[in-house]
Write a protein that holds these residues in place. Structure first.
Motif, mmCIF file in Angstrom:
data_model
loop_
_atom_site.group_PDB
_atom_site.id
_atom_site.type_symbol
_atom_site.label_atom_id
_atom_site.label_comp_id
_atom_site.label_asym_id
_atom_site.label_seq_id
_atom_site.Cartn_x
_atom_site.Cartn_y
_atom_site.Cartn_z
ATOM 1 N N ILE A 1 -3.486 9.501 -9.388
ATOM 2 C CA ILE A 1 -3.087 8.241 -10.024
ATOM 3 C C ILE A 1 -1.696 8.367 -10.635
ATOM 4 N N ARG A 2 -1.429 9.492 -11.291
ATOM 5 C CA ARG A 2 -0.116 9.697 -11.903
ATOM 6 C C ARG A 2 0.985 9.756 -10.841
ATOM 7 N N GLN A 3 0.712 10.404 -9.708
ATOM 8 C CA GLN A 3 1.695 10.457 -8.636
ATOM 9 C C GLN A 3 1.946 9.073 -8.054
ATOM 10 N N ARG A 4 0.889 8.287 -7.889
ATOM 11 C CA ARG A 4 1.062 6.924 -7.362
ATOM 12 C C ARG A 4 1.897 6.077 -8.315
ATOM 13 N N ARG A 5 1.650 6.228 -9.614
ATOM 14 C CA ARG A 5 2.449 5.462 -10.584
ATOM 15 C C ARG A 5 3.913 5.856 -10.513
ATOM 16 N N ASN A 6 4.168 7.155 -10.404
ATOM 17 C CA ASN A 6 5.559 7.619 -10.315
ATOM 18 C C ASN A 6 6.212 7.133 -9.034
ATOM 19 N N ASP B 1 5.484 4.377 -7.427
ATOM 20 C CA ASP B 1 5.749 2.945 -7.607
ATOM 21 C C ASP B 1 6.968 2.710 -8.485
ATOM 22 N N LYS B 2 7.129 3.505 -9.531
ATOM 23 C CA LYS B 2 8.300 3.365 -10.409
ATOM 24 C C LYS B 2 9.581 3.696 -9.660
ATOM 25 N N ASN B 3 9.529 4.740 -8.814
ATOM 26 C CA ASN B 3 10.722 5.138 -8.073
ATOM 27 C C ASN B 3 11.099 4.102 -7.018
ATOM 28 N N LYS B 4 10.137 3.429 -6.447
ATOM 29 C CA LYS B 4 10.420 2.409 -5.429
ATOM 30 C C LYS B 4 11.063 1.173 -6.050
#
Length: 64
Positions: free
Chosen positions: A52-57, A59-62
């Protein structure tokens, strides 16, 4: 506010530790199979939190 930030960051570790304590409790109260089953939860909790933390990161980078 500072406590909320701490909980947002470390809630998976706290949940995994509580799950570990519960599995130890089950084991020593004679429920060995249940203790083994619950003993798998901490690994799962931490793995899902990592995903979940990797997915959030990602999404933020995109977005930037």
């Amino acid at each position: 506010m500072k406590n909320m930030n701490f909980l947002e960051k470390y809630y998976p570790v706290i949940l995994a530790f509580l799950s570990f304590l519960y599995s130890v409790f089950l084991w020593f109260t004679g429920n060995e199979l249940e203790g083994i089953y619950v003993g798998l939860w901490p690994v799962t909790i931490l793995a899902f939190a990592n995903v979940i933390r990797q997915r959030r990161n990602d999404d933020k980078n995109k977005k930037t």
